[in-house]
Design a protein around this motif. Structure first.
Motif, PDB file in Angstrom:
ATOM      1  N   VAL A  32       0.862  -1.185   0.000  1.00 45.56           N
ATOM      2  CA  VAL A  32       0.000   0.000   0.000  1.00 45.56           C
ATOM      3  C   VAL A  32       0.894   1.229   0.000  1.00 45.56           C
ATOM      4  O   VAL A  32       1.770   1.367   0.858  1.00 45.56           O
ATOM      5  N   ASP A  33       0.667   2.124  -0.973  1.00 44.44           N
ATOM      6  CA  ASP A  33       1.503   3.321  -1.048  1.00 44.44           C
ATOM      7  C   ASP A  33       0.974   4.423  -0.141  1.00 44.44           C
ATOM      8  O   ASP A  33      -0.025   4.246   0.583  1.00 44.44           O
ATOM      9  N   ALA A  34       1.634   5.580  -0.186  1.00 43.18           N
ATOM     10  CA  ALA A  34       1.285   6.681   0.713  1.00 43.18           C
ATOM     11  C   ALA A  34      -0.107   7.234   0.452  1.00 43.18           C
ATOM     12  O   ALA A  34      -0.689   7.898   1.320  1.00 43.18           O
ATOM     13  N   LYS A  35      -0.665   7.013  -0.729  1.00 40.79           N
ATOM     14  CA  LYS A  35      -2.016   7.479  -1.052  1.00 40.79           C
ATOM     15  C   LYS A  35      -3.088   6.443  -0.720  1.00 40.79           C
ATOM     16  O   LYS A  35      -4.268   6.681  -0.981  1.00 40.79           O
ATOM     17  N   GLY A  36      -2.670   5.302  -0.186  1.00 39.44           N
ATOM     18  CA  GLY A  36      -3.632   4.269   0.169  1.00 39.44           C
ATOM     19  C   GLY A  36      -3.977   3.320  -0.951  1.00 39.44           C
ATOM     20  O   GLY A  36      -4.865   2.479  -0.801  1.00 39.44           O
ATOM     21  N   VAL A  37      -3.288   3.427  -2.084  1.00 40.60           N
ATOM     22  CA  VAL A  37      -3.549   2.555  -3.235  1.00 40.60           C
ATOM     23  C   VAL A  37      -2.735   1.273  -3.078  1.00 40.60           C
ATOM     24  O   VAL A  37      -1.545   1.324  -2.728  1.00 40.60           O
ATOM     25  N   ALA A  38      -3.361   0.145  -3.337  1.00 43.54           N
ATOM     26  CA  ALA A  38      -2.734  -1.144  -3.064  1.00 43.54           C
ATOM     27  C   ALA A  38      -2.457  -1.928  -4.335  1.00 43.54           C
ATOM     28  O   ALA A  38      -3.159  -1.810  -5.345  1.00 43.54           O
ATOM     29  N   ARG A  39      -1.427  -2.766  -4.224  1.00 43.22           N
ATOM     30  CA  ARG A  39      -1.115  -3.758  -5.243  1.00 43.22           C
ATOM     31  C   ARG A  39      -0.976  -5.093  -4.526  1.00 43.22           C
ATOM     32  O   ARG A  39      -0.252  -5.207  -3.523  1.00 43.22           O
ATOM     33  N   CYS A  40      -1.684  -6.116  -4.999  1.00 37.82           N
ATOM     34  CA  CYS A  40      -1.677  -7.421  -4.364  1.00 37.82           C
ATOM     35  C   CYS A  40      -1.276  -8.487  -5.371  1.00 37.82           C
ATOM     36  O   CYS A  40      -1.944  -8.654  -6.399  1.00 37.82           O
ATOM     37  N   THR A  41      -0.179  -9.204  -5.103  1.00 46.32           N
ATOM     38  CA  THR A  41       0.338 -10.207  -6.033  1.00 46.32           C
ATOM     39  C   THR A  41       0.765 -11.453  -5.274  1.00 46.32           C
ATOM     40  O   THR A  41       1.117 -11.397  -4.087  1.00 46.32           O
ATOM     41  N   ARG A  42       0.767 -12.577  -5.960  1.00 44.55           N
ATOM     42  CA  ARG A  42       1.278 -13.805  -5.359  1.00 44.55           C
ATOM     43  C   ARG A  42       2.783 -13.690  -5.145  1.00 44.55           C
ATOM     44  O   ARG A  42       3.480 -12.997  -5.879  1.00 44.55           O
ATOM     45  N   THR A  43       3.268 -14.398  -4.123  1.00 46.01           N
ATOM     46  CA  THR A  43       4.688 -14.309  -3.798  1.00 46.01           C
ATOM     47  C   THR A  43       5.149 -15.607  -3.146  1.00 46.01           C
ATOM     48  O   THR A  43       4.340 -16.371  -2.604  1.00 46.01           O
ATOM     49  N   GLU A  44       6.445 -15.834  -3.194  1.00 44.29           N
ATOM     50  CA  GLU A  44       7.069 -16.943  -2.479  1.00 44.29           C
ATOM     51  C   GLU A  44       7.823 -16.448  -1.250  1.00 44.29           C
ATOM     52  O   GLU A  44       8.499 -17.234  -0.574  1.00 44.29           O
ATOM     53  N   GLU A  45       7.727 -15.169  -0.970  1.00 42.62           N
ATOM     54  CA  GLU A  45       8.428 -14.604   0.181  1.00 42.62           C
ATOM     55  C   GLU A  45       7.838 -15.138   1.491  1.00 42.62           C
ATOM     56  O   GLU A  45       6.679 -15.553   1.533  1.00 42.62           O
ATOM     57  N   PRO A  46       8.619 -15.100   2.568  1.00 40.37           N
ATOM     58  CA  PRO A  46       8.112 -15.564   3.865  1.00 40.37           C
ATOM     59  C   PRO A  46       6.903 -14.740   4.317  1.00 40.37           C
ATOM     60  O   PRO A  46       6.831 -13.530   4.091  1.00 40.37           O
ATOM     61  N   ALA A  47       5.970 -15.396   4.968  1.00 49.29           N
ATOM     62  CA  ALA A  47       4.742 -14.735   5.397  1.00 49.29           C
ATOM     63  C   ALA A  47       4.976 -13.879   6.636  1.00 49.29           C
ATOM     64  O   ALA A  47       5.788 -14.215   7.504  1.00 49.29           O
ATOM     65  N   ASP A  48       4.258 -12.758   6.710  1.00 49.70           N
ATOM     66  CA  ASP A  48       4.278 -11.877   7.879  1.00 49.70           C
ATOM     67  C   ASP A  48       3.065 -12.092   8.783  1.00 49.70           C
ATOM     68  O   ASP A  48       3.147 -11.934   9.996  1.00 49.70           O
ATOM     69  N   LEU A  49       1.932 -12.409   8.166  1.00 51.66           N
ATOM     70  CA  LEU A  49       0.698 -12.695   8.909  1.00 51.66           C
ATOM     71  C   LEU A  49       0.073 -13.950   8.331  1.00 51.66           C
ATOM     72  O   LEU A  49       0.137 -14.183   7.115  1.00 51.66           O
ATOM     73  N   GLU A  50      -0.582 -14.699   9.197  1.00 50.67           N
ATOM     74  CA  GLU A  50      -1.277 -15.916   8.776  1.00 50.67           C
ATOM     75  C   GLU A  50      -2.730 -15.802   9.220  1.00 50.67           C
ATOM     76  O   GLU A  50      -3.021 -15.537  10.394  1.00 50.67           O
ATOM     77  N   LEU A  51      -3.647 -16.007   8.278  1.00 55.73           N
ATOM     78  CA  LEU A  51      -5.074 -15.870   8.582  1.00 55.73           C
ATOM     79  C   LEU A  51      -5.890 -16.571   7.510  1.00 55.73           C
ATOM     80  O   LEU A  51      -5.355 -16.950   6.465  1.00 55.73           O
ATOM     81  N   SER A  52      -7.169 -16.725   7.756  1.00 54.01           N
ATOM     82  CA  SER A  52      -8.042 -17.324   6.755  1.00 54.01           C
ATOM     83  C   SER A  52      -8.757 -16.237   5.969  1.00 54.01           C
ATOM     84  O   SER A  52      -8.795 -15.067   6.373  1.00 54.01           O
ATOM     85  N   VAL A  53      -9.375 -16.639   4.864  1.00 57.15           N
ATOM     86  CA  VAL A  53     -10.101 -15.678   4.038  1.00 57.15           C
ATOM     87  C   VAL A  53     -11.291 -15.093   4.803  1.00 57.15           C
ATOM     88  O   VAL A  53     -11.723 -13.972   4.526  1.00 57.15           O
ATOM     89  N   ARG A  54     -11.773 -15.831   5.794  1.00 57.23           N
ATOM     90  CA  ARG A  54     -12.895 -15.323   6.588  1.00 57.23           C
ATOM     91  C   ARG A  54     -12.481 -14.077   7.366  1.00 57.23           C
ATOM     92  O   ARG A  54     -13.229 -13.103   7.443  1.00 57.23           O
TER      93      ARG A  54
END
Length: 407
Positions: free
Chosen positions: A337-359
């Motif tokens: 999320v940039d400084a204007k609040g606009v987001a980009r969401c992509t798949r990644t192989e990087e280590p996870a920071d948070l773990e949660l369900s879609v719910r």
């Protein structure tokens, strides 16, 4: 299971009434929902000639944080015959429906749950709450802001005032997440007023709030329920809608509703949890606020949904998402999320920071439920120190999400 045919609608709806207790809707209500039903988005499960399962979807555009209107399937008319329960009928309906929603390109599905315990297993999370108030107007007073006395109120015919009221509603939609933009035909729902729905109260009434130039800047729709005992009148005002574009109009409408002759209680069953009324009343306890779950949100296309809204703070986080029912969402996603609040969401192989369900993502999506609170319940797991606070701040909104009407 098959898509509904138009000439099967009455049998399909008869089944739905049975699934919800067997009390028939009024002819007016039935006719309205028949006109609003999209048969191409309606599913029926049949056992011979009998309809034993149903699910439908309305085509909505839902306001999200930042004011965008996002395509959303309004899941509705879900029911299973009492003698066909525990056979996988509901699961089959949810499976087919979510596959169809995804194929149609809608990133969100939303519903109101008759039984909130049902839909979590299909990935729906409660994302907004509604507040009911029942104010003792004999003991509660209002403190109104400057300008309230300049607002003129007029009693008007609900039907003839509809266009003005709809303009007020439309102006409010982008300002509060969770509000559906009014699609053609839905304006009729707010005017539905058969005697069977009144519970002994008056026909629907409407009061509009105007500025000095005659511009309508607010309205309230309500009924009056007269009642008497040995001490005199015990009437009640039942508020179905109240929308206003500024604080003065809002206060003027509530003041009017508090002052109707021969009434001593004002009841409003569906208000936002941050309604300004809470700050106008002199005694919050005697206003009896109570909350319940309202809109449940399901991310169907996770990346598209997360990119559709605006965020309140910058963030760069990798989310490890579980989604057993819609496995195309499962995996690790990097949300930037940039400084204007606009987001980009992509798949990644990087280590996870948070773990949660879609719910949990669905619950936090509209900004009214924080990821921090979900983590405190053990539903979100922080894998990188600081990631929870960073992400929760980004998702949180300034205004409570609110669904003003059912569907």
């Amino acid at each position: 299971m098959r898509v509904l045919q138009a000439d099967e609608w009455d049998v399909w709806y008869d089944h739905l009434e049975l699934a919800f207790g067997g009390v028939p809707d009024s002819p007016e209500e039935r006719e309205l929902y028949k006109s609003l039903t999209d048969v191409d988005r309606s599913l029926g499960v049949w056992d011979g000639d009998a309809c034993v399962g149903s699910a439908g979807a309305f085509t909505f555009r839902l306001s999200v944080p930042g004011g965008a209107l996002v395509p959303a399937a309004g899941v509705t008319m879900v029911g299973v015959s009492p003698v066909h329960r525990r056979r996988g009928v509901l699961t089959s309906l949810m499976r087919r429906q979510l596959d169809d929603i995804r194929a149609g390109g809608e990133p969100l599905a939303v519903l109101t749950a008759s039984d909130p315990a049902i839909y979590g297993r299909f990935g729906y999370g409660p994302a907004s709450y509604a507040m009911a108030v029942e104010v003792d107007t004999t003991r509660v007073r209002l403190s109104v802001p400057p300008g309230t006395d300049a607002i003129r109120l007029r009693l008007v015919d609900p039907q003839r005032s509809l266009a003005d009221c709809e303009r007020v509603y439309a102006a409010l939609v982008p300002t509060r997440p969770g509000m559906p933009a009014r699609q053609p035909g839905w304006e009729r729902q707010s005017l539905l007023d058969p005697p069977a729905m009144r519970g002994g109260a008056s026909p629907l009434k409407c009061v509009v709030a105007e500025r000095e130039d005659g511009e309508v800047v607010g309205y309230a729709r309500y009924r009056v329920k007269p009642d008497w005992d040995l001490t005199g009148s015990e009437g009640r005002v039942e508020v179905s809608d109240l929308d206003a574009l500024d604080p003065a109009a809002c206060a003027a409408l509530w003041r009017y509703l508090f002052s109707i002759d021969l009434t001593w209680t004002v009841r409003a069953p569906r208000r936002p949890v941050d309604d300004p009324l809470l700050h106008l009343v002199s005694d919050i306890r005697r206003s009896r606020p109570r909350t319940r779950d309202s809109l449940h949100v399901r991310l169907v296309d996770l990346a598209a949904a997360l990119e559709a809204r605006t965020y309140g703070a910058p963030a760069d986080v990798v989310l490890a998402v579980t989604d057993a029912f819609c496995p195309w969402n499962e995996g690790r996603w990097r949300l930037v999320v940039d400084a204007k609040g606009v987001a980009r969401c992509t798949r990644t192989e990087e280590p996870a920071d948070l773990e949660l369900s879609v719910r949990e993502l669905g619950s936090a999506y509209l900004g009214g439920i924080t990821l921090t609170s979900l983590a405190a319940a053990g539903l979100v797991r922080e894998l990188r120190p600081g990631a929870l606070t960073e992400t929760s701040r980004a998702f949180a909104g300034d205004v409570a999400p609110w669904l003003p009407h059912g569907f």
